[in-house]
Design a protein around this motif. Structure first.
Motif: not given
Ligand SMILES: [Zn+2]
Length: 301
Positions: A153-157
Protein backbone atom coordinates in the motif's frame (compact mmCIF):
# COMPACT_ATOMS: atom_id res chain seq x y z
CA UNK A 1 -1.45 -28.75 11.47
CA UNK A 2 -3.84 -27.23 8.96
CA UNK A 3 -4.14 -23.43 9.03
CA UNK A 4 -0.93 -23.00 11.07
CA UNK A 5 2.58 -21.81 10.19
CA UNK A 6 5.85 -21.55 12.09
CA UNK A 7 7.82 -18.32 12.27
CA UNK A 8 11.11 -17.06 13.72
CA UNK A 9 11.54 -14.09 16.04
CA UNK A 10 10.76 -10.92 14.03
CA UNK A 11 13.32 -8.91 16.03
CA UNK A 12 16.42 -11.11 16.33
CA UNK A 13 15.71 -13.95 13.89
CA UNK A 14 16.35 -16.60 16.54
CA UNK A 15 14.18 -19.67 17.01
CA UNK A 16 14.81 -20.28 20.70
CA UNK A 17 11.71 -19.82 22.81
CA UNK A 18 9.79 -20.76 25.94
CA UNK A 19 6.15 -21.72 25.61
CA UNK A 20 3.73 -19.67 27.72
CA UNK A 21 0.32 -21.01 26.66
CA UNK A 22 -1.62 -22.79 23.90
CA UNK A 23 -5.11 -21.32 24.24
CA UNK A 24 -6.28 -17.79 24.91
CA UNK A 25 -9.44 -15.69 24.79
CA UNK A 26 -12.57 -17.53 23.56
CA UNK A 27 -10.57 -20.78 23.87
CA UNK A 28 -8.99 -20.07 20.47
CA UNK A 29 -5.49 -21.44 19.66
CA UNK A 30 -2.94 -18.99 21.04
CA UNK A 31 0.56 -20.50 21.09
CA UNK A 32 2.36 -17.69 22.88
CA UNK A 33 6.15 -18.05 23.14
CA UNK A 34 8.91 -15.77 24.48
CA UNK A 35 12.18 -15.34 22.60
CA UNK A 36 14.97 -16.24 25.03
CA UNK A 37 17.40 -14.11 23.07
CA UNK A 38 15.58 -10.76 22.92
CA UNK A 39 12.44 -11.17 25.04
CA UNK A 40 9.88 -10.59 22.25
CA UNK A 41 6.55 -12.34 22.83
CA UNK A 42 4.88 -13.80 19.73
CA UNK A 43 2.61 -16.59 18.53
CA UNK A 44 4.42 -19.65 17.19
CA UNK A 45 2.94 -21.54 15.48
CA UNK A 46 0.31 -19.06 14.43
CA UNK A 47 -2.56 -19.07 11.96
CA UNK A 48 -1.53 -18.77 8.32
CA UNK A 49 -2.04 -15.45 6.54
CA UNK A 50 -5.05 -16.94 4.71
CA UNK A 51 -6.66 -18.02 7.98
CA UNK A 52 -6.14 -14.56 9.51
CA UNK A 53 -7.57 -12.81 6.43
CA UNK A 54 -10.64 -14.99 6.69
CA UNK A 55 -10.95 -14.20 10.40
CA UNK A 56 -10.57 -10.43 9.97
CA UNK A 57 -12.91 -10.14 6.99
CA UNK A 58 -15.60 -12.57 8.14
CA UNK A 59 -15.32 -13.38 11.85
CA UNK A 60 -13.62 -10.50 13.71
CA UNK A 61 -16.73 -8.30 14.01
CA UNK A 62 -18.71 -11.16 15.51
CA UNK A 63 -16.15 -11.56 18.33
CA UNK A 64 -14.96 -8.00 18.83
CA UNK A 65 -17.55 -5.61 17.39
CA UNK A 66 -20.94 -7.10 18.28
CA UNK A 67 -22.70 -3.76 17.58
CA UNK A 68 -21.32 -3.70 14.04
CA UNK A 69 -22.23 -7.31 13.55
CA UNK A 70 -25.81 -6.93 14.82
CA UNK A 71 -26.87 -3.59 13.40
CA UNK A 72 -24.72 -3.32 10.28
CA UNK A 73 -24.52 0.34 11.26
CA UNK A 74 -21.22 0.27 13.06
CA UNK A 75 -21.96 3.10 15.43
CA UNK A 76 -20.58 2.28 18.84
CA UNK A 77 -20.59 4.62 21.80
CA UNK A 78 -17.02 4.95 23.00
CA UNK A 79 -14.73 7.54 21.46
CA UNK A 80 -11.39 5.74 21.46
CA UNK A 81 -9.95 8.69 19.59
CA UNK A 82 -10.39 10.97 22.56
CA UNK A 83 -7.13 9.71 24.12
CA UNK A 84 -5.38 9.77 20.72
CA UNK A 85 -6.20 13.43 20.21
CA UNK A 86 -5.55 14.39 23.85
CA UNK A 87 -2.22 12.61 23.95
CA UNK A 88 -1.11 14.26 20.72
CA UNK A 89 -2.02 17.74 21.92
CA UNK A 90 -0.53 17.07 25.38
CA UNK A 91 2.68 16.18 23.59
CA UNK A 92 2.59 19.56 21.86
CA UNK A 93 1.58 18.46 18.36
CA UNK A 94 0.43 21.38 16.24
CA UNK A 95 -2.70 19.74 14.84
CA UNK A 96 -3.38 22.81 12.67
CA UNK A 97 -0.48 21.75 10.42
CA UNK A 98 -1.89 18.27 9.79
CA UNK A 99 -3.11 17.91 6.21
CA UNK A 100 -3.10 14.15 5.59
CA UNK A 101 -3.96 11.48 8.14
CA UNK A 102 -3.71 7.71 7.68
CA UNK A 103 -5.45 5.50 10.20
CA UNK A 104 -4.26 1.90 10.05
CA UNK A 105 -7.01 -0.39 11.39
CA UNK A 106 -9.86 2.13 11.61
CA UNK A 107 -12.60 -0.22 12.69
CA UNK A 108 -16.15 1.01 12.42
CA UNK A 109 -15.34 4.67 11.74
CA UNK A 110 -16.93 5.98 14.89
CA UNK A 111 -13.45 6.64 16.22
CA UNK A 112 -12.10 8.45 13.20
CA UNK A 113 -15.25 10.54 13.22
CA UNK A 114 -14.06 12.22 16.43
CA UNK A 115 -10.69 13.13 14.93
CA UNK A 116 -12.38 14.52 11.80
CA UNK A 117 -14.29 16.93 14.02
CA UNK A 118 -11.11 18.07 15.78
CA UNK A 119 -9.01 18.43 12.62
CA UNK A 120 -11.64 19.22 9.98
CA UNK A 121 -9.33 20.49 7.23
CA UNK A 122 -7.25 17.32 6.87
CA UNK A 123 -7.77 14.54 4.33
CA UNK A 124 -8.37 11.12 5.85
CA UNK A 125 -7.17 7.70 4.66
CA UNK A 126 -7.66 4.26 6.16
CA UNK A 127 -6.52 0.66 5.92
CA UNK A 128 -9.20 -1.69 7.21
CA UNK A 129 -9.88 -5.40 6.63
CA UNK A 130 -13.56 -5.60 7.64
CA UNK A 131 -15.81 -5.10 4.62
CA UNK A 132 -18.65 -3.72 6.71
CA UNK A 133 -16.36 -1.21 8.39
CA UNK A 134 -14.88 -0.15 5.04
CA UNK A 135 -18.36 0.68 3.77
CA UNK A 136 -19.01 2.87 6.81
CA UNK A 137 -15.64 4.63 6.38
CA UNK A 138 -16.25 5.30 2.68
CA UNK A 139 -19.64 6.82 3.46
CA UNK A 140 -17.86 9.21 5.86
CA UNK A 141 -15.55 10.40 3.09
CA UNK A 142 -12.50 8.43 4.24
CA UNK A 143 -10.26 7.17 1.39
CA UNK A 144 -9.62 3.45 1.65
CA UNK A 145 -5.95 2.76 0.94
CA UNK A 146 -6.23 -1.01 1.28
CA UNK A 147 -7.44 -3.89 3.36
CA UNK A 148 -4.17 -5.16 4.78
CA UNK A 149 -0.73 -3.79 5.74
CA UNK A 150 1.03 -6.76 4.13
CA UNK A 151 0.15 -5.58 0.63
CA UNK A 152 2.31 -2.86 -0.97
CA UNK A 153 0.00 0.00 0.00
CA UNK A 154 2.99 2.28 0.65
CA UNK A 155 4.66 2.40 -2.79
CA UNK A 156 2.68 5.35 -4.17
CA UNK A 157 2.63 7.36 -0.95
CA UNK A 158 6.26 8.18 -0.20
CA UNK A 159 6.41 11.02 2.33
CA UNK A 160 2.66 11.62 2.01
CA UNK A 161 1.40 11.68 5.59
CA UNK A 162 1.66 14.20 8.44
CA UNK A 163 0.05 11.83 10.92
CA UNK A 164 -0.25 8.05 10.94
CA UNK A 165 -2.35 6.41 13.65
CA UNK A 166 -1.84 2.82 14.73
CA UNK A 167 -4.12 2.36 17.70
CA UNK A 168 -3.87 -1.24 18.93
CA UNK A 169 -2.94 -2.70 15.57
CA UNK A 170 0.83 -3.35 15.58
CA UNK A 171 0.29 -6.36 17.88
CA UNK A 172 -1.96 -7.90 15.20
CA UNK A 173 0.47 -7.91 12.28
CA UNK A 174 2.57 -10.61 10.56
CA UNK A 175 5.81 -8.69 10.96
CA UNK A 176 5.94 -5.43 12.96
CA UNK A 177 9.40 -4.47 11.61
CA UNK A 178 8.20 -4.72 7.99
CA UNK A 179 5.11 -2.67 8.81
CA UNK A 180 7.10 0.06 10.58
CA UNK A 181 9.47 0.25 7.58
CA UNK A 182 6.43 0.98 5.39
CA UNK A 183 5.22 3.55 7.90
CA UNK A 184 8.64 5.22 7.73
CA UNK A 185 8.40 5.28 3.92
CA UNK A 186 5.05 7.10 3.86
CA UNK A 187 5.74 9.57 6.70
CA UNK A 188 6.62 13.14 5.81
CA UNK A 189 10.08 14.20 7.01
CA UNK A 190 8.45 16.17 9.81
CA UNK A 191 5.47 13.81 10.14
CA UNK A 192 4.65 11.77 13.22
CA UNK A 193 3.04 8.45 13.98
CA UNK A 194 1.01 7.55 17.06
CA UNK A 195 1.38 3.94 18.16
CA UNK A 196 -0.46 2.28 21.04
CA UNK A 197 -0.19 -1.40 22.01
CA UNK A 198 -1.07 -3.49 25.08
CA UNK A 199 1.77 -3.29 27.63
CA UNK A 200 2.82 -6.82 28.54
CA UNK A 201 4.72 -5.66 31.62
CA UNK A 202 1.56 -3.94 33.00
CA UNK A 203 -1.38 -6.21 32.17
CA UNK A 204 -3.11 -5.54 35.49
CA UNK A 205 -5.35 -7.96 37.39
CA UNK A 206 -7.50 -9.24 34.54
CA UNK A 207 -7.17 -12.80 33.27
CA UNK A 208 -4.36 -13.54 30.85
CA UNK A 209 -5.83 -16.79 29.51
CA UNK A 210 -9.43 -15.54 29.23
CA UNK A 211 -8.72 -12.11 27.87
CA UNK A 212 -5.18 -10.80 27.45
CA UNK A 213 -3.75 -13.63 25.32
CA UNK A 214 -5.55 -13.61 21.96
CA UNK A 215 -5.23 -15.45 18.67
CA UNK A 216 -5.44 -12.05 16.93
CA UNK A 217 -2.48 -10.71 18.93
CA UNK A 218 0.46 -12.18 17.07
CA UNK A 219 2.93 -10.01 19.12
CA UNK A 220 3.23 -9.14 22.84
CA UNK A 221 5.25 -5.96 23.30
CA UNK A 222 7.11 -4.30 26.14
CA UNK A 223 9.01 -1.00 26.12
CA UNK A 224 12.15 -3.03 25.26
CA UNK A 225 10.75 -5.04 22.37
CA UNK A 226 8.86 -2.08 20.91
CA UNK A 227 12.07 -0.02 21.02
CA UNK A 228 13.87 -2.85 19.21
CA UNK A 229 11.23 -2.83 16.45
CA UNK A 230 11.67 0.95 16.11
CA UNK A 231 15.48 0.63 15.95
CA UNK A 232 15.38 -1.97 13.19
CA UNK A 233 12.81 -0.04 11.15
CA UNK A 234 14.57 3.34 11.43
CA UNK A 235 11.94 4.90 13.65
CA UNK A 236 12.77 7.35 16.44
CA UNK A 237 10.54 7.48 19.52
CA UNK A 238 9.94 11.10 20.56
CA UNK A 239 8.03 9.81 23.56
CA UNK A 240 7.11 6.41 24.91
CA UNK A 241 4.81 6.13 27.89
CA UNK A 242 3.50 3.26 29.99
CA UNK A 243 -0.11 4.14 30.76
CA UNK A 244 -2.00 7.25 31.82
CA UNK A 245 -5.44 8.06 33.27
CA UNK A 246 -7.15 6.81 30.11
CA UNK A 247 -5.54 3.39 30.19
CA UNK A 248 -2.91 2.08 32.60
CA UNK A 249 -2.30 -1.12 30.64
CA UNK A 250 -1.36 0.56 27.40
CA UNK A 251 2.05 1.42 25.99
CA UNK A 252 1.93 4.39 23.64
CA UNK A 253 4.53 6.22 21.62
CA UNK A 254 4.81 9.25 19.37
CA UNK A 255 7.47 8.63 16.74
CA UNK A 256 9.09 10.08 13.62
CA UNK A 257 11.54 8.98 10.94
CA UNK A 258 14.97 8.20 12.36
CA UNK A 259 18.11 6.19 11.64
CA UNK A 260 18.20 2.42 11.40
CA UNK A 261 19.94 1.04 14.50
CA UNK A 262 20.80 -2.35 15.96
CA UNK A 263 18.34 -4.02 18.30
CA UNK A 264 19.48 -4.42 21.91
CA UNK A 265 19.53 -8.04 23.10
CA UNK A 266 19.44 -8.55 26.81
CA UNK A 267 18.48 -11.76 28.56
CA UNK A 268 17.01 -9.68 31.41
CA UNK A 269 14.14 -8.57 29.12
CA UNK A 270 13.18 -12.19 28.63
CA UNK A 271 13.50 -13.06 32.35
CA UNK A 272 11.41 -10.09 33.44
CA UNK A 273 8.56 -10.98 31.09
CA UNK A 274 8.72 -14.70 31.88
CA UNK A 275 8.57 -14.12 35.64
CA UNK A 276 5.57 -11.77 35.33
CA UNK A 277 3.59 -14.19 33.13
CA UNK A 278 4.54 -17.27 35.21
CA UNK A 279 3.44 -15.69 38.49
CA UNK A 280 0.09 -14.59 37.08
CA UNK A 281 -0.57 -17.90 35.30
CA UNK A 282 0.14 -19.93 38.45
CA UNK A 283 -3.08 -18.52 39.94
CA UNK A 284 -5.11 -18.88 36.75
CA UNK A 285 -4.08 -22.51 36.27
CA UNK A 286 -5.11 -23.57 39.79
CA UNK A 287 -7.90 -26.14 39.69
CA UNK A 288 -10.95 -23.96 40.54
CA UNK A 289 -10.40 -21.19 37.96
CA UNK A 290 -9.58 -23.89 35.43
CA UNK A 291 -12.89 -25.68 35.99
CA UNK A 292 -14.74 -22.37 35.76
CA UNK A 293 -13.08 -21.68 32.41
CA UNK A 294 -13.96 -25.12 31.02
CA UNK A 295 -17.54 -24.73 32.20
CA UNK A 296 -17.83 -21.25 30.70
CA UNK A 297 -16.63 -22.53 27.33
CA UNK A 298 -18.94 -25.53 27.48
CA UNK A 299 -21.90 -23.22 28.09
CA UNK A 300 -20.75 -21.04 25.23
CA UNK A 301 -20.33 -17.89 27.33
ZN1 LIG B 1 14.18 -12.54 19.49
Amino acid sequence: MKDFEFTKCAVCGADDTDKICERGQFGLPTHLVLCKNCGLGYLNPRWTKERYIHFYTKEYDKYYRPEVYKTEQGLGKINYYLPVYERLTNFGTDTGKIKRVLDIGSGDGNNLNYLMQQIPNAKYYAIEPSEQCRNTLSSMGVNILGTDVDINFHKDYKGAFDLIIMRHVLEHFSNPVDTMQKVRHILKDDGIAYIAVPNNLKFGNGKLLDNWFRVVHTYYFTTHSLQNVFNLAGIEALSMQEGDDYNQRELFAIVRKGEVKDAVYNNEFYKQQKTLFDNKLKGERAIVPRLKRVLKRALGK
